[in-house]
Design a protein around this motif. Structure first.
Motif, PDB file in Angstrom:
ATOM      1  N   GLY A  35       0.832  -1.215   0.000  1.00  0.00           N
ATOM      2  CA  GLY A  35       0.000   0.000   0.000  1.00  0.00           C
ATOM      3  C   GLY A  35       0.852   1.244   0.000  1.00  0.00           C
ATOM      4  O   GLY A  35       1.897   1.296  -0.661  1.00  0.00           O
ATOM      5  N   ILE A  94       2.796   2.647   2.342  1.00  0.00           N
ATOM      6  CA  ILE A  94       4.190   2.465   2.786  1.00  0.00           C
ATOM      7  C   ILE A  94       4.901   1.444   1.898  1.00  0.00           C
ATOM      8  O   ILE A  94       6.017   1.651   1.448  1.00  0.00           O
ATOM      9  CB  ILE A  94       4.260   2.022   4.262  1.00  0.00           C
ATOM     10  N   PHE A 113       4.246  -7.963  -2.377  1.00  0.00           N
ATOM     11  CA  PHE A 113       3.143  -8.892  -2.091  1.00  0.00           C
ATOM     12  C   PHE A 113       1.968  -8.096  -1.532  1.00  0.00           C
ATOM     13  O   PHE A 113       2.138  -7.197  -0.699  1.00  0.00           O
ATOM     14  CB  PHE A 113       3.599  -9.931  -1.066  1.00  0.00           C
ATOM     15  N   ASP A 114       0.765  -8.444  -1.999  1.00  0.00           N
ATOM     16  CA  ASP A 114      -0.421  -7.842  -1.387  1.00  0.00           C
ATOM     17  C   ASP A 114      -1.595  -8.800  -1.564  1.00  0.00           C
ATOM     18  O   ASP A 114      -1.648  -9.554  -2.545  1.00  0.00           O
ATOM     19  CB  ASP A 114      -0.744  -6.481  -2.014  1.00  0.00           C
ATOM     20  N   VAL A 115      -2.522  -8.727  -0.622  1.00  0.00           N
ATOM     21  CA  VAL A 115      -3.693  -9.604  -0.697  1.00  0.00           C
ATOM     22  C   VAL A 115      -4.635  -9.116  -1.809  1.00  0.00           C
ATOM     23  O   VAL A 115      -5.382  -9.893  -2.390  1.00  0.00           O
ATOM     24  CB  VAL A 115      -4.398  -9.664   0.686  1.00  0.00           C
ATOM     25  N   GLN A 116      -4.579  -7.823  -2.103  1.00  0.00           N
ATOM     26  CA  GLN A 116      -5.346  -7.285  -3.245  1.00  0.00           C
ATOM     27  C   GLN A 116      -4.538  -7.619  -4.503  1.00  0.00           C
ATOM     28  O   GLN A 116      -3.446  -7.073  -4.698  1.00  0.00           O
ATOM     29  CB  GLN A 116      -5.511  -5.773  -3.127  1.00  0.00           C
ATOM     30  N   THR A 175       3.992  -4.432   6.148  1.00  0.00           N
ATOM     31  CA  THR A 175       3.051  -3.317   6.370  1.00  0.00           C
ATOM     32  C   THR A 175       1.615  -3.792   6.179  1.00  0.00           C
ATOM     33  O   THR A 175       0.691  -2.987   6.208  1.00  0.00           O
ATOM     34  CB  THR A 175       3.317  -2.177   5.370  1.00  0.00           C
ATOM     35  N   VAL A 220      -4.393  -2.677   8.197  1.00  0.00           N
ATOM     36  CA  VAL A 220      -5.118  -1.430   7.925  1.00  0.00           C
ATOM     37  C   VAL A 220      -4.497  -0.283   8.721  1.00  0.00           C
ATOM     38  O   VAL A 220      -4.034  -0.471   9.841  1.00  0.00           O
ATOM     39  CB  VAL A 220      -6.628  -1.559   8.268  1.00  0.00           C
ATOM     40  N   ARG A 227      -4.798   3.734  10.361  1.00  0.00           N
ATOM     41  CA  ARG A 227      -5.895   4.373  11.102  1.00  0.00           C
ATOM     42  C   ARG A 227      -6.455   5.550  10.330  1.00  0.00           C
ATOM     43  O   ARG A 227      -5.837   6.090   9.437  1.00  0.00           O
ATOM     44  CB  ARG A 227      -5.430   4.807  12.480  1.00  0.00           C
ATOM     45  N   LEU A 233      -6.448  -0.650  16.039  1.00  0.00           N
ATOM     46  CA  LEU A 233      -6.188  -1.541  14.880  1.00  0.00           C
ATOM     47  C   LEU A 233      -5.837  -2.962  15.325  1.00  0.00           C
ATOM     48  O   LEU A 233      -5.658  -3.858  14.504  1.00  0.00           O
ATOM     49  CB  LEU A 233      -5.027  -0.971  14.060  1.00  0.00           C
ATOM     50  N   ILE A 248       6.156  -3.197  10.484  1.00  0.00           N
ATOM     51  CA  ILE A 248       5.745  -1.785  10.557  1.00  0.00           C
ATOM     52  C   ILE A 248       4.285  -1.671  10.998  1.00  0.00           C
ATOM     53  O   ILE A 248       3.886  -0.698  11.616  1.00  0.00           O
ATOM     54  CB  ILE A 248       5.935  -1.109   9.167  1.00  0.00           C
ATOM     55  N   THR A 249       3.497  -2.697  10.743  1.00  0.00           N
ATOM     56  CA  THR A 249       2.061  -2.664  11.015  1.00  0.00           C
ATOM     57  C   THR A 249       1.750  -2.267  12.466  1.00  0.00           C
ATOM     58  O   THR A 249       2.423  -2.721  13.394  1.00  0.00           O
ATOM     59  CB  THR A 249       1.470  -4.053  10.712  1.00  0.00           C
ATOM     60  N   ALA A 259       9.774   1.768  14.479  1.00  0.00           N
ATOM     61  CA  ALA A 259       9.008   2.888  15.034  1.00  0.00           C
ATOM     62  C   ALA A 259       9.978   3.948  15.543  1.00  0.00           C
ATOM     63  O   ALA A 259       9.831   5.131  15.241  1.00  0.00           O
ATOM     64  CB  ALA A 259       8.092   2.427  16.166  1.00  0.00           C
ATOM     65  N   ALA A 287       0.900   8.442   7.844  1.00  0.00           N
ATOM     66  CA  ALA A 287       2.187   8.802   7.224  1.00  0.00           C
ATOM     67  C   ALA A 287       2.761   7.603   6.486  1.00  0.00           C
ATOM     68  O   ALA A 287       2.535   6.445   6.878  1.00  0.00           O
ATOM     69  CB  ALA A 287       3.165   9.238   8.321  1.00  0.00           C
ATOM     70  N   PRO A 297       7.904   6.746   7.407  1.00  0.00           N
ATOM     71  CA  PRO A 297       7.968   5.345   7.861  1.00  0.00           C
ATOM     72  C   PRO A 297       8.750   4.450   6.901  1.00  0.00           C
ATOM     73  O   PRO A 297       9.562   3.627   7.319  1.00  0.00           O
ATOM     74  CB  PRO A 297       6.494   4.927   7.934  1.00  0.00           C
TER      75      PRO A 297
HETATM   76  O1  TXD Z   1       5.884   3.755  12.655  1.00  0.00           O
HETATM   77  C1  TXD Z   1       5.065   2.873  12.367  1.00  0.00           C
HETATM   78  N1  TXD Z   1       5.316   1.589  12.649  1.00  0.00           N
HETATM   79  C2  TXD Z   1       3.746   3.265  11.716  1.00  0.00           C
HETATM   80  C3  TXD Z   1       3.042   2.079  11.113  1.00  0.00           C
HETATM   81  C4  TXD Z   1       3.864   4.397  10.794  1.00  0.00           C
HETATM   82  C5  TXD Z   1       2.863   4.608   9.864  1.00  0.00           C
HETATM   83  C6  TXD Z   1       1.848   3.582   9.506  1.00  0.00           C
HETATM   84  N2  TXD Z   1       1.840   2.450  10.373  1.00  0.00           N
HETATM   85  C7  TXD Z   1       1.031   1.281   9.998  1.00  0.00           C
HETATM   86  O2  TXD Z   1       1.538   0.602   8.834  1.00  0.00           O
HETATM   87  C8  TXD Z   1      -0.393   1.568   9.664  1.00  0.00           C
HETATM   88  O3  TXD Z   1      -1.133   1.845  10.846  1.00  0.00           O
HETATM   89  C9  TXD Z   1      -0.797   0.275   9.014  1.00  0.00           C
HETATM   90  O4  TXD Z   1      -1.064  -0.694  10.012  1.00  0.00           O
HETATM   91  C10 TXD Z   1       0.471  -0.145   8.268  1.00  0.00           C
HETATM   92  C11 TXD Z   1       0.409   0.093   6.791  1.00  0.00           C
HETATM   93  O5  TXD Z   1       0.145   1.426   6.530  1.00  0.00           O
HETATM   94  P1  TXD Z   1      -0.169   1.891   5.017  1.00  0.00           P
HETATM   95  O6  TXD Z   1      -0.388   3.350   5.039  1.00  0.00           O
HETATM   96  O7  TXD Z   1       0.855   1.293   4.087  1.00  0.00           O
HETATM   97  O8  TXD Z   1      -1.570   1.174   4.771  1.00  0.00           O
HETATM   98  P2  TXD Z   1      -2.241   0.807   3.340  1.00  0.00           P
HETATM   99  O9  TXD Z   1      -1.861   1.820   2.322  1.00  0.00           O
HETATM  100  O10 TXD Z   1      -3.677   0.508   3.637  1.00  0.00           O
HETATM  101  O11 TXD Z   1      -1.491  -0.561   2.948  1.00  0.00           O
HETATM  102  C12 TXD Z   1      -1.743  -1.742   3.633  1.00  0.00           C
HETATM  103  C13 TXD Z   1      -1.761  -2.848   2.586  1.00  0.00           C
HETATM  104  C14 TXD Z   1      -2.966  -2.721   1.630  1.00  0.00           C
HETATM  105  O12 TXD Z   1      -2.499  -2.632   0.299  1.00  0.00           O
HETATM  106  C15 TXD Z   1      -3.763  -3.989   1.875  1.00  0.00           C
HETATM  107  O13 TXD Z   1      -4.332  -4.541   0.719  1.00  0.00           O
HETATM  108  C16 TXD Z   1      -2.691  -4.909   2.433  1.00  0.00           C
HETATM  109  O14 TXD Z   1      -1.890  -4.089   3.256  1.00  0.00           O
HETATM  110  N3  TXD Z   1      -3.239  -5.998   3.242  1.00  0.00           N
HETATM  111  C17 TXD Z   1      -2.718  -7.226   3.244  1.00  0.00           C
HETATM  112  N4  TXD Z   1      -1.641  -7.714   2.593  1.00  0.00           N
HETATM  113  C18 TXD Z   1      -1.375  -9.016   2.845  1.00  0.00           C
HETATM  114  N5  TXD Z   1      -2.108  -9.819   3.667  1.00  0.00           N
HETATM  115  C19 TXD Z   1      -3.185  -9.323   4.304  1.00  0.00           C
HETATM  116  N6  TXD Z   1      -3.930 -10.118   5.121  1.00  0.00           N
HETATM  117  C20 TXD Z   1      -3.529  -7.969   4.116  1.00  0.00           C
HETATM  118  N7  TXD Z   1      -4.517  -7.174   4.601  1.00  0.00           N
HETATM  119  C21 TXD Z   1      -4.316  -5.971   4.060  1.00  0.00           C
END
Ligand code: TXD
Length: 319
Positions: free
Chosen positions: A12, A14, A33-36, A78, A81, A83, A92, A119-120, A145, A231, A235
């Motif tokens: 996504g 990040i 890799f992504d589930v989408q 990453t 979801v 926030r 989350l 990172i999640t 972090a 952000a 990150p």
């Molecule tokens: O400092 C830190 N650690 C934080 C972390 C800084 C900023 C953001 N932080 C967290 O990173 C944020 O709260 C999220 O939990 C993650 C990812 O943030 P991002 O902004 O990249 O979220 P997106 O754009 O929604 O991307 C997440 C992707 C998206 O494309 C989904 O389709 C995919 O994750 N996704 C999955 N991939 C694989 N497997 C599964 N199950 C899955 N579910 C969602």
């Protein structure tokens, strides 16, 4: 020497930025890799097509199948979801814990020798759960972090003092949340501790305190501005710096969520501490001495993380 392989689980905001930065630094072949289904391949193709314009030799592949992360040297997670305004990182937990279980299984099956950088959010609990679900050694599973929180702190200090960020160092301990502990006496401007910067009259104590608080609120400030997510440039840059220290065995001392096995009086929990990151992963936790106020703030942060870990154990009893 064979090119390294960097697998990004979650492509996504990040994840896509991670892929671009890894390609620009020519760190290795990148798998998105992504589930989408279309996200990974779409972004891999787009970044690969940017390589000629940037004079890069970059190999990127997109997928939604874990078999394609096989034998990755680094896995950056990453998936999950982010926030929205009004949500805390802790909100989350339940959704993203389920994702960590899937990701952990994929890593255990295909990339058990990798360094895993989580990172999640909520970061400290998710990295703890990911290490449990994946079964990888604790020194090979770390959370990003502290580098982000420190970068935010450095940016605010440098901006306030009108100096280059290159000459500001920051020291942040504790969980990635409202209880994080920026240590002003271990943060410096050209080696001058911030506590002395205040004594010299270069910055007021009030201004420094407001910068500490703005650092704690750094994520929420951006979520409030963007409205649609959180952000992602800083990150991503922070996680790439950690991956680079591992891939090039740089032995950097970086703040990261690391497994504590008694250090700082903490056992069995992941929390942000200074760590030497080299070819062995989290090679050494640096234990500094804390004064009573710092110890109190650190203990509060550890308590918040342990609360989230207890919540994880209730949701997933096998943890
Ligand atoms: O400092 C830190 N650690 C934080 C972390 C800084 C900023 C953001 N932080 C967290 O990173 C944020 O709260 C999220 O939990 C993650 C990812 O943030 P991002 O902004 O990249 O979220 P997106 O754009 O929604 O991307 C997440 C992707 C998206 O494309 C989904 O389709 C995919 O994750 N996704 C999955 N991939 C694989 N497997 C599964 N199950 C899955 N579910 C969602």
């Amino acid at each position: 020497m064979a090119r390294k392989k960097i697998a990004l689980i979650g492509s996504g905001q990040i994840g896509g930025t991670l892929a671009l930065l890894a390609a620009q630094k020519e760190l290795g072949d990148v798998v998105l890799f992504d589930v989408q289904e279309g996200i990974g391949p779409g972004k891999a193709l787009d970044i690969a097509q940017s390589a000629p314009a940037q004079g890069l030799a970059a190999s990127l592949k997109g997928t939604s199948e874990y078999k394609d992360i096989k034998d990755a040297d680094v896995v950056i997670v990453t998936a999950g979801v982010p926030r929205k305004p009004g949500m805390s990182r802790d909100d989350l937990l339940e959704i993203n814990l389920k994702v960590m279980e899937q990701v952990g299984a994929g890593i255990a099956k295909y990339a058990k020798n990798a360094l895993v950088i989580c990172i999640t959010n909520p970061l400290d609990a998710m990295v703890w759960a990911l290490q449990k679900f994946s079964g990888l050694p604790a020194n090979k599973v770390i959370g990003m972090a502290g580098v982000l929180d420190s970068s935010r702190f450095i940016h605010f200090i440098a901006e306030e003092l009108g100096v280059s960020t290159e000459d500001v160092t920051a020291f942040v301990l504790g969980g990635h949340g409202d209880t994080m502990v920026p240590l002003t006496r271990y943060s410096t401007v050209a080696g001058i501790p911030l506590t002395d910067v205040v004594k010299m009259g270069w910055m007021s104590k009030e201004k420094l305190d407001s910068i500490v608080q703005r650092t704690r609120d750094g994520g929420a400030e951006i979520v409030g501005l963007l409205k649609t997510g959180s952000a992602f440039y800083a990150p991503a840059a922070s996680a790439i710096a950690m991956a680079e220290s591992y891939l090039k065995d740089k032995k950097r001392v970086m703040p990261a969520a690391a497994y504590l096995d008694g250090q700082y009086g903490v056992k069995g929990t992941y929390v942000g501490v200074p760590v030497v990151i080299g070819a062995g992963g989290a090679e050494k936790v640096i234990e500094i001495s804390l004064n009573s106020a710092e110890q109190k703030a650190f203990d509060k942060s550890v308590g918040a993380v342990e609360g989230l870990i207890e919540a994880c154990k209730k949701i997933a009893p096998k943890l």
